[in-house]
Design an enzyme around this catalytic site. Structure first.
Site, short mmCIF file in Angstrom:
data_model
loop_
_atom_site.label_atom_id
_atom_site.label_comp_id
_atom_site.label_asym_id
_atom_site.label_seq_id
_atom_site.Cartn_x
_atom_site.Cartn_y
_atom_site.Cartn_z
N CYS A 1 0.84 -1.19 0.00
CA CYS A 1 0.00 0.00 0.00
C CYS A 1 0.88 1.24 0.00
O CYS A 1 1.91 1.29 0.66
CB CYS A 1 -0.94 0.09 1.20
SG CYS A 1 -2.09 -1.26 1.32
N ARG B 1 3.90 -0.37 -4.85
CA ARG B 1 3.63 -0.83 -3.49
C ARG B 1 2.30 -1.59 -3.39
O ARG B 1 2.00 -2.20 -2.37
CB ARG B 1 3.61 0.35 -2.52
CG ARG B 1 4.91 1.12 -2.46
CD ARG B 1 4.81 2.23 -1.44
NE ARG B 1 4.61 1.69 -0.12
CZ ARG B 1 5.58 1.30 0.70
NH1 ARG B 1 6.83 1.40 0.30
NH2 ARG B 1 5.31 0.82 1.88
N TRP C 1 -2.84 -2.73 -1.66
CA TRP C 1 -2.54 -4.16 -1.78
C TRP C 1 -3.42 -4.81 -0.73
O TRP C 1 -3.16 -4.69 0.47
CB TRP C 1 -1.05 -4.41 -1.52
CG TRP C 1 -0.63 -5.82 -1.76
CD1 TRP C 1 -0.21 -6.35 -2.94
CD2 TRP C 1 -0.57 -6.88 -0.81
NE1 TRP C 1 0.10 -7.67 -2.78
CE2 TRP C 1 -0.10 -8.03 -1.48
CE3 TRP C 1 -0.86 -6.99 0.56
CZ2 TRP C 1 0.09 -9.26 -0.85
CZ3 TRP C 1 -0.67 -8.22 1.19
CH2 TRP C 1 -0.21 -9.33 0.49
N ASN D 1 -1.78 2.22 5.68
CA ASN D 1 -0.88 1.16 5.22
C ASN D 1 -0.55 0.31 6.44
O ASN D 1 -0.07 0.84 7.44
CB ASN D 1 0.39 1.78 4.63
CG ASN D 1 1.45 0.74 4.32
OD1 ASN D 1 1.15 -0.43 4.12
ND2 ASN D 1 2.70 1.17 4.29
N GLY D 2 -0.82 -1.00 6.36
CA GLY D 2 -0.51 -1.88 7.49
C GLY D 2 -1.70 -2.76 7.81
O GLY D 2 -2.61 -2.92 7.00
N GLU E 1 17.51 -17.74 -6.70
CA GLU E 1 17.09 -16.40 -7.12
C GLU E 1 16.61 -16.42 -8.58
O GLU E 1 15.60 -15.79 -8.92
CB GLU E 1 18.24 -15.41 -6.92
CG GLU E 1 17.97 -13.98 -7.37
CD GLU E 1 16.78 -13.32 -6.69
OE1 GLU E 1 16.21 -13.88 -5.73
OE2 GLU E 1 16.39 -12.23 -7.14
N LYS F 1 12.88 -15.32 -9.78
CA LYS F 1 12.65 -14.28 -10.81
C LYS F 1 11.67 -14.79 -11.85
O LYS F 1 10.73 -14.11 -12.22
CB LYS F 1 13.95 -13.90 -11.52
CG LYS F 1 14.91 -13.03 -10.77
CD LYS F 1 14.51 -11.58 -10.62
CE LYS F 1 13.66 -11.29 -9.44
NZ LYS F 1 14.08 -11.38 -8.12
N GLU G 1 7.94 -15.35 -10.38
CA GLU G 1 7.16 -14.20 -9.93
C GLU G 1 6.70 -13.30 -11.07
O GLU G 1 5.66 -12.67 -10.98
CB GLU G 1 7.89 -13.40 -8.84
CG GLU G 1 9.11 -12.68 -9.30
CD GLU G 1 9.84 -11.99 -8.15
OE1 GLU G 1 9.20 -11.55 -7.19
OE2 GLU G 1 11.07 -11.88 -8.24
N HIS H 1 16.76 -37.32 -4.88
CA HIS H 1 16.13 -37.84 -3.67
C HIS H 1 14.62 -37.62 -3.68
O HIS H 1 14.02 -37.40 -2.63
CB HIS H 1 16.78 -37.22 -2.43
CG HIS H 1 18.22 -37.59 -2.31
ND1 HIS H 1 18.64 -38.83 -1.89
CD2 HIS H 1 19.36 -36.91 -2.59
CE1 HIS H 1 19.97 -38.89 -1.92
NE2 HIS H 1 20.42 -37.73 -2.34
N LYS I 1 5.82 -4.45 -3.69
CA LYS I 1 7.28 -4.36 -3.54
C LYS I 1 7.75 -4.45 -2.10
O LYS I 1 8.69 -5.15 -1.79
CB LYS I 1 7.78 -3.07 -4.16
CG LYS I 1 9.28 -2.91 -4.04
CD LYS I 1 9.92 -2.76 -5.38
CE LYS I 1 11.42 -2.86 -5.33
NZ LYS I 1 11.90 -4.17 -5.75
#
Ligand code: F6R
Length: 607
Positions: A2, A27, A75, A101-102, A480, A484, A487, A503, A602
């Site tokens: 947010c 955000r 968000w 925000n939160g 990583e 990438k 996502e 395994h 983000k």
């Protein structure tokens, strides 16, 4: 997670707020809204979807009149991303509008209490309780009412509030989330991030948790929880607006991939002086001897950087290093004390789990070093010492330069500490300093070598799932590379330590599968080739990442991406470049929204 922005001044607020929202959209981007104080009270417009949808609804801001306002890009946490659940939220009689925000953790109890008292809720959000609490406890004093209300809230809340009775005045509060005040001439702002402000002012104040601010066009006053005025330092943002713009690239992500040589240089160059690594932190490298072990923590890509850092620090310093996801570390009962150094890694400096893990470890006596990009962020301020990565603003949701500059900072730390601990020969030290100095050019070479990634992405973009395998630092980079890809392209992908595949997971390998094999360490090359043979024997196709010019790889791989040769301890940074590009072009082929992947935001300021 947010984005909030507020403006008070002499100009029409809505276009300024929309511009701020566009810069904060990374955000959160499921819905957005604006409230302004026009002559006749608070006017509010909200829209599900992007900021552009909101902009269309209010004719770029021209349809709303008022010189003071608040805005939000969301968000979703509580309630679906609908017009009604979008922020701002209004109190019953329209006295207050709130952006948040939160997460308000006790919202259910507060909602029940308000409902019992006859309050009618319009949305499913946790935020709406704030608007109603404000109105119900309002005594004519805007600031004190916000303070009283905040005292009833539990959880994380950064709030921006507009009051119908006080045109031209904004009140905001920060508790566990980012909030920055921007100081203009005859106008003032608040925002979740300096990117929203830097086009308008470079003079900013970073608020601390538990601080409130009252803003009018002429004044900004900050208060602590008890209502006492606090004197704050005004900081100057060092980068320009262009740094937060696409600069001719189709996407921020591509721009940020291409910026990596420069970004890595910004991390390294100021810390190499007269052939030595100098970290301007408060401990001497010799103080490192008091730490019997090092714990590296972070989330997502920052955690992947930590895993690569573990190999390098342990190898050079001969100190036991553990890595742990911050979201796990915070809820364990970790055996951590004054002999532990915690290194917290974070691009944004605002990740809630990383902050909580730091607090947990610090409360047990650990010293905390933060590796952070965003100056003045919560993690930077909480840590005992900080190494800023100086990567510049990172706007694409999927991190690229944020990650490789974290690696660069970890490499610097490892070389510095190894010397301070007396664990490194002078010749090796000099070699590593030279390798650090060469890293930006090596990143550029990694970009230059991989002009055919787009072609390969065209070839492989239709895969239903992929595996990334590697050993040691190649494994860290595989984690990583895999993240990438998944996502931004939504292709399922998993990273495996190459020796582990057999395994169980090898059951998933068949002739439809592409396996990306990272083979960039000489000592492990033969072992990797055995793993490549294993998957090929089951029909898989192999895309290898190999050292530049290594012809041996062509015997087994269907396609090859090259990583420039150089110091192998530092290989994770350059070998990631082709994988970032691969993810980018696969996502492009698949028509994905690269800078704003679905469901992501983000800066993850909630747990
Ligand atoms: C992935 C990504 C995330 C972040 C994670 C931690 O591309 O960006 O996995 O790395 O959310 O964020 P920071 O580094 O801001 O703490």
């Amino acid at each position: 997670m947010c984005g909030i922005v507020g403006y008070t001044g002499a100009q029409q607020a809505a276009p300024i707020l929309l511009e701020g929202l566009r810069r904060l959209e990374y955000r959160g981007y499921d819905s957005a809204g604006v409230a302004v104080h026009g002559g006749g009270g608070i006017e509010m417009v909200k829209a599900s979807g992007t900021v552009e949808r909101l902009a269309e609804k209010i004719d770029g801001g021209a349809a709303m009149h008022g010189v003071c306002g608040i805005a939000h890009t969301r968000w979703a946490t509580h309630g679906a991303p609908t017009d009604t659940n979008a922020h701002p939220h209004l109190s019953e009689h329209g006295t207050f509008a709130v952006v948040h925000n939160g997460i308000i953790e006790n919202y259910a109890a507060l909602r029940a209490e308000l409902t019992a008292a006859g309050c009618v809720f319009r949305s499913e959000t946790d935020t709406e309780v704030v608007a109603h609490l404000l109105e119900r406890s309002y005594d004519g004093d805007f600031l004190r009412t916000v303070m009283r209300t905040a005292a009833r809230l539990e959880g994380s809340y950064v709030l921006g509030v507009l009051c119908a009775d006080e045109p031209g005045r904004l009140v905001c509060v920060k508790e566990a989330g980012p909030l920055i005040l921007g100081l203009g001439i005859g106008e003032n702002y608040f925002a979740s991030d300096v990117t929203a402000l830097v086009g308008r002012t470079k003079n900013v104040i970073y608020l601390d948790d538990g601080e409130f601010a009252s803003l009018t066009p002429e004044s900004v006053t900050v208060y602590d929880r008890t209502g006492r005025e606090v004197t704050k330092t005004v900081s100057r943002v060092v980068w320009d607006l262009e740094a937060a713009e696409k600069g001719g690239y189709e996407h921020f992500m591509l721009k940020e991939i291409m910026e990596q040589p420069r970004a890595v240089k910004s991390t390294i160059a100021p810390r190499l002086r007269s052939g030595r690594v100098e970290l301007d932190i408060g401990w001497s490298a010799a103080d490192m001897a008091s730490f019997r072990r090092i714990v590296l923590t972070g989330c997502g890509s920052a955690y992947h950087a930590a895993v690569a850092g573990k190999y390098v620090i342990e190898s050079l310093c001969r100190v036991p290093v553990e890595t742990e996801l911050a979201s796990e570390l915070r809820y364990r009962d970790p055996i951590i004390g004054p002999d532990t150094l915690l290194i917290a890694v974070s691009q944004s400096g605002e990740t809630a789990d990383t902050i909580a893990a730091m607090r947990e470890c610090a409360s047990r006596g650990a010293k905390v070093l933060a590796i952070v990009n965003v100056v003045g962020s919560t993690i930077a301020r909480l840590a005992d010492e900080v190494i800023y990565t100086h990567a510049g603003p990172e706007i694409a949701v999927a991190t690229t330069k944020g990650y490789t500059t974290q690696l660069a900072a970890l490499y610097l730390f490892a070389v510095w500490a190894a010397e301070g601990l007396g664990r490194i020969e002078k010749t090796r030290y000099n070699e590593l300093v030279a390798a650090l100095s060469a890293l930006p050019a090596r990143m550029q070479r990694a970009i230059d070598l991989n002009t055919h990634v787009r072609y390969l992405a065209g070839r492989w973009h239709g895969q239903g799932a992929m595996f990334f395998i590697g050993r040691g630092m190649d494994y860290a980079a595989a984690m990583e590379g895999s993240l990438k890809l998944k996502e931004i392209s939504y292709i399922h992908s998993e990273a495996y330590a190459a020796g582990e595949l057999k395994h169980g997971t090898i059951a998933l390998i068949d002739e439809k599968r592409l396996v990306v094999a990272l083979c960039c360490q000489t000592a492990l090359f033969g072992k990797m080739m055995s793993n490549v043979e294993e998957v090929k024997a089951r029909g898989a196709r192999v895309l290898a990442v190999a050292p530049e010019g290594d012809r041996r790889i062509f015997a087994d791989a269907d396609d090859v991406l090259f990583a420039p040769k150089g110091e192998e301890l530092f290989v994770a940074a350059p070998e990631l470049v082709p994988l970032q590009l691969f993810a980018y072009y696969v996502a492009l082929e698949n028509g994905c929204d690269i800078d704003k992947p679905r469901n992501l935001a983000k800066s993850v300021t909630v747990e």
